[in-house]
Design an enzyme around this catalytic site. Structure first.
Site, PDB file in Angstrom:
ATOM      1  N   SER A 113    -104.316  42.654   9.686  1.00  0.00           N
ATOM      2  CA  SER A 113    -103.398  42.826  10.813  1.00  0.00           C
ATOM      3  C   SER A 113    -101.955  42.521  10.379  1.00  0.00           C
ATOM      4  O   SER A 113    -101.436  43.152   9.470  1.00  0.00           O
ATOM      5  CB  SER A 113    -103.851  41.924  11.971  1.00  0.00           C
ATOM      6  N   ASP A 167    -109.123  50.827  17.081  1.00  0.00           N
ATOM      7  CA  ASP A 167    -108.248  49.652  17.090  1.00  0.00           C
ATOM      8  C   ASP A 167    -107.237  49.762  18.228  1.00  0.00           C
ATOM      9  O   ASP A 167    -106.434  50.699  18.268  1.00  0.00           O
ATOM     10  CB  ASP A 167    -107.520  49.550  15.745  1.00  0.00           C
ATOM     11  N   HIS A 199    -110.239  46.139  16.270  1.00  0.00           N
ATOM     12  CA  HIS A 199    -109.321  45.311  15.482  1.00  0.00           C
ATOM     13  C   HIS A 199    -110.068  44.094  14.942  1.00  0.00           C
ATOM     14  O   HIS A 199    -109.931  42.977  15.452  1.00  0.00           O
ATOM     15  CB  HIS A 199    -108.140  44.884  16.354  1.00  0.00           C
TER      16      HIS A 199
END
EC number: 3.1.1.-
Length: 235
Positions: A113, A167, A199
């Protein structure tokens, strides 16, 4: 916070996502490298400083730099001064490892991320060719205008990029655009797309990641191996 002591080992710097800690990442990632044949791979899991994030209602969480909005899209603009400050901190870790005697070709910068965004920015602006960069559900946090600042040696560092098509935090378009940009400037970027993945990290990604690191360390060089395609790979 430095990486492991020098020697004939592979070094992996793992940068966690916002709201996480290095120890949480260690618990999730390190078990994949517990086999005896991987004993030479050493990890570092630093933790980002904490700050108040306006788009999260002012919540104080760990973050490498400011988060302007959620979800992150291919057009999201970041505060590049903050990004570059975070990059400097990563470069200090890398410089320390190289100064201690580790070959740059044995160093890998990876992240999830926001940590993945910082990983790719750090690798692109580092003056040496590293063993590789691995981005999980990340994005490119700098505008394309910085392309002229990318050192020629950095362009030789191979990149592996994972992204889930479901995501909702860092949109798939952001990851796809980041890898496409790397390919446009002549870099080797293998893109792994997962249709049902949100995610998060999953076992399939981490197993592929482990093999990718093993392949490069067995070569003793950061150049791409013939078996890896720089084309988009839809899982």
């Amino acid at each position: 916070m430095g990486m492991a002591a020098a020697g004939g080992y592979g070094r992996v710097l793992w940068l966690h996502g916002s709201g996480q800690t290095g120890e949480e990442s260690r618990a999730q990632v390190a078990p994949y490298f517990a086999a005896p044949e991987l004993a030479s791979v050493r990890f570092s899991f630093p933790t980002a400083p904490t700050s108040s994030i306006p788009c999260y209602g002012g919540e104080v969480i760990t973050a490498w730099f400011a988060i302007p909005e959620v979800p992150i899209t291919a057009r999201t603009a970041r505060d590049e001064k903050e990004v570059l400050k975070a990059v400097e901190r990563v470069h200090e870790m890398l410089d320390g490892e190289v100064a201690a005697g580790t070959s740059p070709s044995n160093i890998f910068v990876c992240g999830l991320s926001q940590g993945g965004a910082l990983a790719i920015a750090s690798v692109l602006l580092y003056p040496m060719t590293l063993g590789g960069c691995v981005v999980f559900s990340g994005s490119l946090p700098l505008s394309k205008t910085f392309a002229e600042s990318i050192p020629s040696e950095a362009r030789k560092t191979p990149v592996l990029w994972f992204h889930g098509m479901a995501d909702g935090v860092v949109l798939f378009e952001a990851g796809h655009a980041g890898c496409a940009f790397l390919q446009e400037i002549g870099m080797h970027c293998e893109f792994k797309a997962y249709p049902a993945l949100g995610h998060t990290l999953v076992d399939e990604e981490l197993q592929y990641f482990r093999q990718w690191i093993k392949d490069r360390l067995s070569q003793g060089t950061g150049v791409p191996v013939p078996s890896l395609s720089d084309k988009m790979d839809l899982q």
